[in-house]
Design a protein around this motif. Structure first.
Motif, short mmCIF file in Angstrom:
data_model
loop_
_atom_site.label_atom_id
_atom_site.label_comp_id
_atom_site.label_asym_id
_atom_site.label_seq_id
_atom_site.Cartn_x
_atom_site.Cartn_y
_atom_site.Cartn_z
N UNK A 154 33.38 35.32 -58.96
CA UNK A 154 32.55 35.17 -57.83
C UNK A 154 33.52 35.09 -56.57
N UNK A 155 33.03 35.42 -55.39
CA UNK A 155 33.81 35.58 -54.18
C UNK A 155 32.81 35.18 -53.13
N UNK A 156 33.67 34.36 -52.19
CA UNK A 156 32.54 33.93 -51.17
C UNK A 156 32.51 35.04 -50.38
N UNK A 157 30.98 35.28 -50.00
CA UNK A 157 30.44 36.60 -49.19
C UNK A 157 31.27 36.83 -47.88
N UNK A 158 31.74 35.70 -47.11
CA UNK A 158 32.29 35.56 -45.92
C UNK A 158 33.71 36.48 -46.06
N UNK A 159 34.09 36.47 -47.03
CA UNK A 159 35.75 37.39 -47.05
C UNK A 159 35.54 38.65 -47.39
N UNK A 160 34.24 39.08 -47.65
CA UNK A 160 34.11 40.60 -48.02
C UNK A 160 33.73 41.67 -46.83
N UNK A 161 34.15 42.75 -46.93
CA UNK A 161 33.82 43.47 -46.06
C UNK A 161 32.30 43.78 -46.03
N UNK A 162 31.86 44.03 -44.72
CA UNK A 162 30.33 44.14 -44.80
C UNK A 162 29.69 45.20 -45.78
N UNK A 163 30.45 46.38 -45.92
CA UNK A 163 29.87 47.38 -46.63
C UNK A 163 30.08 47.20 -48.15
N UNK A 164 30.76 46.28 -48.45
CA UNK A 164 30.87 45.79 -49.81
C UNK A 164 29.93 44.94 -50.15
N UNK A 165 29.92 44.10 -49.18
CA UNK A 165 28.74 43.00 -49.47
C UNK A 165 27.36 43.50 -49.47
N UNK A 166 27.05 44.60 -48.61
CA UNK A 166 25.78 45.19 -48.67
C UNK A 166 25.46 45.59 -49.99
N UNK A 167 26.37 46.05 -50.85
CA UNK A 167 26.04 46.82 -52.20
C UNK A 167 25.84 45.60 -53.38
N UNK A 168 26.16 44.52 -53.06
CA UNK A 168 26.03 43.51 -54.16
C UNK A 168 24.87 43.06 -54.42
N UNK A 169 24.35 42.92 -55.57
CA UNK A 169 23.08 42.43 -56.02
C UNK A 169 22.94 41.06 -56.61
#
Ligand SMILES: *[C@@H]1O[C@H](CO)[C@@H](O)[C@H](O)[C@H]1NC(C)=O
Ligand SMILES: *[C@@H]1O[C@H](CO)[C@@H](O)[C@H](O)[C@H]1NC(C)=O
Ligand SMILES: [Ca+2]
Ligand SMILES: [Ca+2]
Length: 386
Positions: A154-169
């Motif tokens: 589990x990773x805090x979403x705010x630390x992820x690049x947008x393109x990676x975040x967009x892929x997570x379900x």
């Protein structure tokens, strides 16, 4: 995190720098499927475990290099060397202490009531276990963390690049900012596009080699480690996790009934003494304490016992099973929790805690997770019987 490191103007330093590069190339190009994870440490302070002469040479060179740049002077990693083990630990003398609070913020967490307990003398690490520390353990034991076995964390979403975040379900229903990221683990805290390694870029040569450090998180706390991983690390050093009571007594730094390790005022004289969240959670981290994510384990002033980051930075595992019943915690002599439950106690809060949402960066605060849980804000420190 960003900064300049100049290496003394010595032929040997320059030579060994290039030797490391050269040997890293050898290690990477000779990797097999089994060893690809280990070999990919080149440039960091963990090494391939293959036992060829070349790799051993690389290992020694790299160790010298890493140690020369090691701000923590980390203890020797031999469980039989007591003096080595006690380096960077603080002894807390046996006595009667007060833990818990009669003024709980989260009643349902079992923060109260206050209780008097007796503890035998014990040692506790001054700092959270760092990536450099953990890397030595992995190198020596081949330990594979649970996040690596499960293949996500589990990773805090705010630390992820947008393109990676967009892929997570997969997210956590009650806390949608927690995203389940494939292949996030201690070496890749925000997933495969991130790392903790020391990466050095030579940027000019004019007699002297100067190196620019980028994103070196070797002295940050190790994260994405489960209770089981943390226990294995401490046991490797002949140590153990602190009990919740030991942890809380250590947190309080000899003060009586205070919120924080240094008193009741969160920022005395306007100074931050812990890494938490400032700004609107979870959308706007204003980083007034200097850190959006983890900080080095050496950061922030210590409490009266010489312990740093007891609150904030990362949550810390304790050895106790979770219960909210004070009576079930095993007191008043050396309490060590109930015999069994489903979750382990964690203490101290993290860089994601904000007063509005998770005011748990207090010594009496507590929370829990199953022993195989891993997340980007959860680490530990070890203790030892005195
Ligand atoms: C997002 O997922 C798709 C489909 O699985 C994949 O092709 C793509 O590479 C992913 N993008 C990123 C940035 O991970
Ligand atoms: C974040 O909060 C600060 C302080 O309140 C404010 O000045 C800033 O505009 C905010 N940024 C965003 C993107 O909302
Ligand atoms: Ca912060
Ligand atoms: Ca902490």
């Amino acid at each position: 995190m960003k900064g300049l490191t100049s290496i003394k103007c010595q032929k040997s330093a320059i030579l060994s720098f290039f030797t490391i590069i050269a040997l890293c190339t050898v290690a990477v190009s000779s990797k097999t499927d089994d060893s690809s994870k280990e070999s990919s440490h080149c440039g960091g302070c963990s090494h391939s475990r293959q036992s060829t002469t070349t790799e051993n040479l690389y290992e020694n060179e790299a160790d010298d290099y890493c140690l020369a740049n090691d701000p923590l002077h980390t203890y020797e990693h031999t469980a039989t060397n007591r003096i080595g083990r006690l380096k960077n630990m603080v002894k807390i003398k046996a006595g009667t202490f007060t833990i818990g609070t009669n003024d709980p913020v989260f009643v349902a967490d079992g923060e109260g009531p206050k209780q008097q307990i007796y503890l035998d003398s014990f040692y506790i690490d001054e700092m959270e276990v760092s990536n450099r520390d953990f890397g030595r353990f992995v190198h020596a034991t081949n330990h594979r963390t649970e996040a690596e076995k499960f293949g996500d964390s589990f990773v805090f979403g705010g630390l992820l690049e947008e393109k990676i975040r967009a892929n997570i379900t997969h997210a956590v229903a009650q806390a949608p900012w927690w995203l389940q990221v494939k292949n996030a683990n201690w070496q890749n805290p925000e997933g495969p596009n991130s790392d903790i390694k020391s990466m050095f870029t030579p940027f000019y040569f004019s007699g002297c080699l100067k190196l620019e450090t980028k994103e070196n998180r070797m002295d940050h706390p190790v994260v994405h480690v489960s209770w089981n991983d943390a226990t294995a690390y401490c046991e490797w050093l002949g140590k153990r996790l602190p009990t919740e009571a030991e942890w809380e007594v250590a947190c309080r730094g000899g003060l009586s009934d205070k919120l924080y390790p240094w008193g009741n005022k969160f920022t005395p004289n306007g100074q931050h003494r812990a890494n938490t969240w400032q700004g609107d959670f979870p959308n706007n981290n204003t980083k007034e304490d200097g850190y959006e994510s983890t900080s080095p384990v050496t950061e922030f002033a210590p409490n009266n016992y010489g312990l740093r980051n007891m609150i904030g930075n990362v949550w810390e595992w304790t050895s106790d099973w979770w219960t909210i019943e004070t009576k079930a915690r095993g007191g008043p002599n050396n309490p060590n929790g109930p015999p069994h439950s489903t979750d382990k106690v964690k203490k101290g809060g993290s860089y994601l805690c904000h007063k509005s949402y998770c005011f748990r960066y207090r010594c009496a605060a507590r929370s829990q997770n199953t022993p195989d849980t891993t997340a980007g804000n959860l680490g530990f420190r070890c203790a030892l019987k005195a």
